[in-house]
Design a protein around this motif. Structure first.
Motif, PDB file in Angstrom:
ATOM      1  N   ASP A 222       0.824  -1.210   0.000  1.00 25.60           N
ATOM      2  CA  ASP A 222       0.000   0.000   0.000  1.00 25.60           C
ATOM      3  C   ASP A 222       0.860   1.264   0.000  1.00 25.60           C
ATOM      4  O   ASP A 222       0.571   2.229  -0.714  1.00 25.60           O
ATOM      5  N   ILE A 223       1.926   1.246   0.823  1.00 23.13           N
ATOM      6  CA  ILE A 223       2.805   2.430   0.861  1.00 23.13           C
ATOM      7  C   ILE A 223       3.422   2.655  -0.520  1.00 23.13           C
ATOM      8  O   ILE A 223       3.471   3.762  -1.034  1.00 23.13           O
ATOM      9  N   HIS A 224       3.869   1.521  -1.129  1.00 23.44           N
ATOM     10  CA  HIS A 224       4.484   1.626  -2.446  1.00 23.44           C
ATOM     11  C   HIS A 224       3.493   2.172  -3.477  1.00 23.44           C
ATOM     12  O   HIS A 224       3.802   3.065  -4.248  1.00 23.44           O
ATOM     13  N   ASP A 225       2.256   1.610  -3.440  1.00 20.56           N
ATOM     14  CA  ASP A 225       1.304   1.949  -4.497  1.00 20.56           C
ATOM     15  C   ASP A 225       0.623   3.296  -4.293  1.00 20.56           C
ATOM     16  O   ASP A 225       0.050   3.848  -5.227  1.00 20.56           O
ATOM     17  N   THR A 226       0.632   3.812  -3.056  1.00 23.36           N
ATOM     18  CA  THR A 226      -0.028   5.112  -2.836  1.00 23.36           C
ATOM     19  C   THR A 226       1.019   6.209  -2.669  1.00 23.36           C
ATOM     20  O   THR A 226       1.212   7.035  -3.577  1.00 23.36           O
ATOM     21  N   LEU A 227       1.754   6.168  -1.545  1.00 24.34           N
ATOM     22  CA  LEU A 227       2.695   7.267  -1.264  1.00 24.34           C
ATOM     23  C   LEU A 227       3.863   7.295  -2.238  1.00 24.34           C
ATOM     24  O   LEU A 227       4.156   8.339  -2.854  1.00 24.34           O
ATOM     25  N   ALA A 228       4.541   6.140  -2.407  1.00 20.56           N
ATOM     26  CA  ALA A 228       5.743   6.143  -3.256  1.00 20.56           C
ATOM     27  C   ALA A 228       5.394   6.491  -4.706  1.00 20.56           C
ATOM     28  O   ALA A 228       6.079   7.300  -5.345  1.00 20.56           O
ATOM     29  N   GLN A 229       4.318   5.877  -5.201  1.00 20.35           N
ATOM     30  CA  GLN A 229       3.893   6.175  -6.581  1.00 20.35           C
ATOM     31  C   GLN A 229       3.589   7.661  -6.732  1.00 20.35           C
ATOM     32  O   GLN A 229       4.005   8.325  -7.682  1.00 20.35           O
ATOM     33  N   GLY A 230       2.812   8.186  -5.748  1.00 19.41           N
ATOM     34  CA  GLY A 230       2.404   9.594  -5.804  1.00 19.41           C
ATOM     35  C   GLY A 230       3.602  10.509  -5.777  1.00 19.41           C
ATOM     36  O   GLY A 230       3.718  11.441  -6.601  1.00 19.41           O
ATOM     37  N   LEU A 231       4.523  10.204  -4.843  1.00 18.06           N
ATOM     38  CA  LEU A 231       5.710  11.070  -4.722  1.00 18.06           C
ATOM     39  C   LEU A 231       6.537  11.017  -6.004  1.00 18.06           C
ATOM     40  O   LEU A 231       7.066  12.046  -6.456  1.00 18.06           O
ATOM     41  N   THR A 232       6.656   9.842  -6.596  1.00 20.51           N
ATOM     42  CA  THR A 232       7.402   9.731  -7.856  1.00 20.51           C
ATOM     43  C   THR A 232       6.780  10.641  -8.916  1.00 20.51           C
ATOM     44  O   THR A 232       7.479  11.391  -9.626  1.00 20.51           O
ATOM     45  N   GLY A 233       5.445  10.584  -9.013  1.00 18.52           N
ATOM     46  CA  GLY A 233       4.739  11.423  -9.991  1.00 18.52           C
ATOM     47  C   GLY A 233       4.936  12.908  -9.695  1.00 18.52           C
ATOM     48  O   GLY A 233       5.172  13.708 -10.614  1.00 18.52           O
ATOM     49  N   ALA A 250       3.776  25.622 -17.017  1.00 20.26           N
ATOM     50  CA  ALA A 250       4.327  25.351 -15.677  1.00 20.26           C
ATOM     51  C   ALA A 250       3.187  25.227 -14.675  1.00 20.26           C
ATOM     52  O   ALA A 250       3.193  24.360 -13.795  1.00 20.26           O
ATOM     53  N   ARG A 251       2.189  26.102 -14.828  1.00 15.91           N
ATOM     54  CA  ARG A 251       1.011  26.088 -13.942  1.00 15.91           C
ATOM     55  C   ARG A 251       0.298  24.719 -14.034  1.00 15.91           C
ATOM     56  O   ARG A 251      -0.090  24.127 -13.022  1.00 15.91           O
ATOM     57  N   GLU A 252       0.210  24.226 -15.302  1.00 18.10           N
ATOM     58  CA  GLU A 252      -0.445  22.922 -15.531  1.00 18.10           C
ATOM     59  C   GLU A 252       0.269  21.805 -14.747  1.00 18.10           C
ATOM     60  O   GLU A 252      -0.351  20.990 -14.079  1.00 18.10           O
ATOM     61  N   HIS A 253       1.619  21.827 -14.860  1.00 18.32           N
ATOM     62  CA  HIS A 253       2.414  20.808 -14.156  1.00 18.32           C
ATOM     63  C   HIS A 253       2.234  20.915 -12.646  1.00 18.32           C
ATOM     64  O   HIS A 253       2.106  19.900 -11.942  1.00 18.32           O
ATOM     65  N   LEU A 254       2.215  22.180 -12.161  1.00 22.85           N
ATOM     66  CA  LEU A 254       2.054  22.367 -10.711  1.00 22.85           C
ATOM     67  C   LEU A 254       0.682  21.875 -10.250  1.00 22.85           C
ATOM     68  O   LEU A 254       0.558  21.246  -9.188  1.00 22.85           O
ATOM     69  N   ASP A 255      -0.348  22.145 -11.063  1.00 20.13           N
ATOM     70  CA  ASP A 255      -1.691  21.660 -10.717  1.00 20.13           C
ATOM     71  C   ASP A 255      -1.725  20.140 -10.668  1.00 20.13           C
ATOM     72  O   ASP A 255      -2.340  19.540  -9.783  1.00 20.13           O
ATOM     73  N   ARG A 256      -1.025  19.520 -11.673  1.00 22.26           N
ATOM     74  CA  ARG A 256      -0.985  18.060 -11.687  1.00 22.26           C
ATOM     75  C   ARG A 256      -0.274  17.518 -10.430  1.00 22.26           C
ATOM     76  O   ARG A 256      -0.715  16.546  -9.827  1.00 22.26           O
ATOM     77  N   ALA A 257       0.833  18.205 -10.066  1.00 20.71           N
ATOM     78  CA  ALA A 257       1.574  17.786  -8.859  1.00 20.71           C
ATOM     79  C   ALA A 257       0.668  17.886  -7.637  1.00 20.71           C
ATOM     80  O   ALA A 257       0.612  16.967  -6.807  1.00 20.71           O
ATOM     81  N   ALA A 258      -0.076  19.007  -7.539  1.00 21.00           N
ATOM     82  CA  ALA A 258      -0.986  19.185  -6.394  1.00 21.00           C
ATOM     83  C   ALA A 258      -2.078  18.124  -6.421  1.00 21.00           C
ATOM     84  O   ALA A 258      -2.430  17.534  -5.378  1.00 21.00           O
ATOM     85  N   GLY A 259      -2.596  17.858  -7.621  1.00 19.47           N
ATOM     86  CA  GLY A 259      -3.644  16.821  -7.752  1.00 19.47           C
ATOM     87  C   GLY A 259      -3.116  15.467  -7.303  1.00 19.47           C
ATOM     88  O   GLY A 259      -3.787  14.724  -6.577  1.00 19.47           O
ATOM     89  N   LEU A 260      -1.901  15.131  -7.760  1.00 20.42           N
ATOM     90  CA  LEU A 260      -1.289  13.849  -7.367  1.00 20.42           C
ATOM     91  C   LEU A 260      -1.109  13.767  -5.858  1.00 20.42           C
ATOM     92  O   LEU A 260      -1.344  12.727  -5.241  1.00 20.42           O
ATOM     93  N   ALA A 261      -0.650  14.875  -5.261  1.00 23.49           N
ATOM     94  CA  ALA A 261      -0.428  14.910  -3.807  1.00 23.49           C
ATOM     95  C   ALA A 261      -1.745  14.660  -3.080  1.00 23.49           C
ATOM     96  O   ALA A 261      -1.807  13.857  -2.138  1.00 23.49           O
ATOM     97  N   ARG A 262      -2.815  15.357  -3.542  1.00 20.53           N
ATOM     98  CA  ARG A 262      -4.130  15.176  -2.905  1.00 20.53           C
ATOM     99  C   ARG A 262      -4.600  13.719  -3.036  1.00 20.53           C
ATOM    100  O   ARG A 262      -5.045  13.096  -2.078  1.00 20.53           O
ATOM    101  N   HIS A 263      -4.440  13.199  -4.280  1.00 22.85           N
ATOM    102  CA  HIS A 263      -4.878  11.824  -4.542  1.00 22.85           C
ATOM    103  C   HIS A 263      -4.116  10.830  -3.648  1.00 22.85           C
ATOM    104  O   HIS A 263      -4.713   9.955  -3.009  1.00 22.85           O
ATOM    105  N   SER A 264      -2.784  11.009  -3.587  1.00 23.54           N
ATOM    106  CA  SER A 264      -1.963  10.077  -2.809  1.00 23.54           C
ATOM    107  C   SER A 264      -2.319  10.152  -1.335  1.00 23.54           C
ATOM    108  O   SER A 264      -2.379   9.120  -0.650  1.00 23.54           O
ATOM    109  N   LEU A 265      -2.534  11.384  -0.847  1.00 20.41           N
ATOM    110  CA  LEU A 265      -2.900  11.546   0.564  1.00 20.41           C
ATOM    111  C   LEU A 265      -4.225  10.822   0.845  1.00 20.41           C
ATOM    112  O   LEU A 265      -4.350  10.086   1.829  1.00 20.41           O
TER     113      LEU A 265
END
Ligand SMILES: Nc1ncnc2c1ncn2[C@@H]1O[C@H](COP(=O)(O)OP(=O)(O)OP(=O)(O)O)[C@@H](O)[C@H]1O
Ligand SMILES: [Mg+2]
Length: 417
Positions: A222-233, A250-265
């Motif tokens: 679970d850690i690998h598939d949620t946190l590690a995957q998310g952090l890698t992205g 750049a804004r698009e990439h930052l939004d995606r990073a924020a989205g990934l962080a929210r999803h992983s959390l």
């Protein structure tokens, strides 16, 4: 059988000390009746010597065989000597039959079975002779008749009681054997119970350890598939930002990073509560996979298609989660390592089984070249296998350098109840 403090039975003590007592009484009665039966002084000396011999014999036998084990070596010698002495004593005074009667009691213990009757007959002769009146040998015809009648009586009684005794002894022997066998069975049962208890404790320990190991694997996956995957992205998106001058991109990439962080959390929180991934909460597996594939294409700009074959059926949560996580990891690997231009995901419902194939046309790799698990990455492929094995499934990877990669998972189709 009752036993004394020294461990001997009543019978054993009687056989050891009884002859002394009977001899003592016989000597007393003979002394009192010596005048009556006309014992001469020579007779008295002879009887005295024989009495001493009887005592010595009894002393020897008591020392040699204190336990009077049945049919012990030397027992027939003891019996014969005692019978001869008893007969000889009766010759001098019939009251010595009180001593000679011992021949009836222990014949079964002292003589082999085939000689027991002979022993009884000899004792019967002594007893009949001493009771026929007039001493031995019978003096008159009347004495002979009385002797004959008494002998028949003694012999018959001895045989009847001998038979009853033998049967009783056999019964006792059988009882003793049964008790011994029961005791043995009891001991074996106790041993088996003790072994069982130890085994049970071992099994409990093993089950607990297996449970701990299983839970540890689940958490690691679970850690690998949620946190590690998310952090890698997230890292990938942030790295992209640093090399892009266009603020909109750049804004698009930052939004995606924020989205990934929210999803992983969110996924990490769901994993803590042991819930199914958010993607499967509202959607079935094909729909969840469709979104996953679309999101992957959006992030990687690599085209990927999802194909579903067979009749879609509602799946057990564990099956759905397992296949979704395997697909996510296989796609993540394709994005990170393959350099692919196309990817394809196929989900096939096949009655009792369901398979998931994730293919890319990237660089491929040689599985034999993979470094052993180092603690820094390299969990993904093993994690996929472990997830599949937990629900009795398998994962196979077909790849070689330059030939792309195909990950095939095959698990039992367990329907949601
Ligand atoms: N689709 C693929 N194309 C090319 N190489 C791959 C592919 N999938 C896996 N690999 C190779 O296999 C290795 C092991 O993959 P695995 O998923 O186990 O670990 P990882 O992706 O390196 O790290 P982690 O998944 O733990 O973050 C990768 O490092 C990569 O070299
Ligand atoms: Mg990986």
């Amino acid at each position: 059988m009752r036993t004394a403090r020294d461990g001997t039975t009543v019978e054993q003590r009687f056989f050891r000390y009884g002859p002394y007592t009977l001899l003592g009484i016989a000597v007393l009665m003979s002394a009192l009746s010596s005048g009556l039966v006309g014992m001469t002084v020579t007779d008295m000396y002879a009887a005295g010597i024989l009495t001493a011999a009887a005592c010595a014999l009894q002393l020897w036998w008591g020392r040699t065989r204190p336990g009077s084990t049945p049919h012990a070596p030397g027992a027939p010698v003891y019996y014969v000597l005692r019978t001869v002495i008893g007969f000889a004593l009766c010759w001098f005074n019939p009251f010595f039959s009180i001593y000679a009667i011992t021949g009836y009691f222990d014949v079964g213990v002292l003589l082999p079975k085939r000689f027991a009757r002979a022993g009884l007959m000899c004792t019967a002769v002594t007893m009949a002779g001493s009771q026929s009146g007039g001493g031995m040998p019978p003096a008159s015809l009347t004495n002979w008749v009385a002797f004959g009648a008494l002998f028949v009586l003694h012999a018959s009684l001895a045989l009847v009681f001998g038979n009853i005794g033998a049967r009783e002894a056999e019964r006792t022997q059988r009882q003793a054997e049964t008790i011994t066998e029961l005791e043995r069975a009891n001991t074996r049962l106790e041993q088996a119970l003790a072994e069982n208890a130890t085994l049970h404790a071992q099994l409990l320990l093993q089950a607990r350890e297996a449970g701990i190991a299983d839970e540890r694997r689940r958490l690691a996956a679970d850690i690998h598939d949620t946190l590690a995957q998310g952090l890698t992205g997230i890292i990938a998106q942030l790295q992209a930002v640093t090399s892009i001058a266009d603020p909109v991109l750049a804004r698009e990439h930052l939004d995606r990073a924020a989205g990934l962080a929210r999803h992983s959390l969110g996924e990490a929180r769901r994993s803590v509560h042991n819930l199914v991934p958010a993607a499967l909460e509202d959607d079935d597996l094909p729909a969840a996979l469709k979104k996953t594939v679309a999101g992957w294409t959006e992030r990687t700009a690599v085209r990927a298609d999802l194909t579903v074959t067979g009749t879609v059926e509602p799946l057990h949560d564990e099956v759905g989660v397992t296949l979704l996580r395997i697909a996510e990891e296989a796609l993540s690997n394709a994005a990170r390592h393959a350099g692919a231009t196309r990817a394809g995901v196929t989900l096939s419902y096949m009655g009792d089984e369901i398979t998931l194939d994730v293919r890319d046309d990237g660089c491929g790799f040689d599985p034999a070249d993979l470094a052993p698990h180092s603690g820094r990455g390299g969990f993904g492929l093993g994690g996929m296998r472990a997830r599949a094995e937990r629900i009795a499934g398998t994962v196979e990877i077909e790849t070689e350098p330059g030939q792309g990669t195909a990950v095939s998972a095959r698990v039992p189709l367990v329907r949601r109840t």
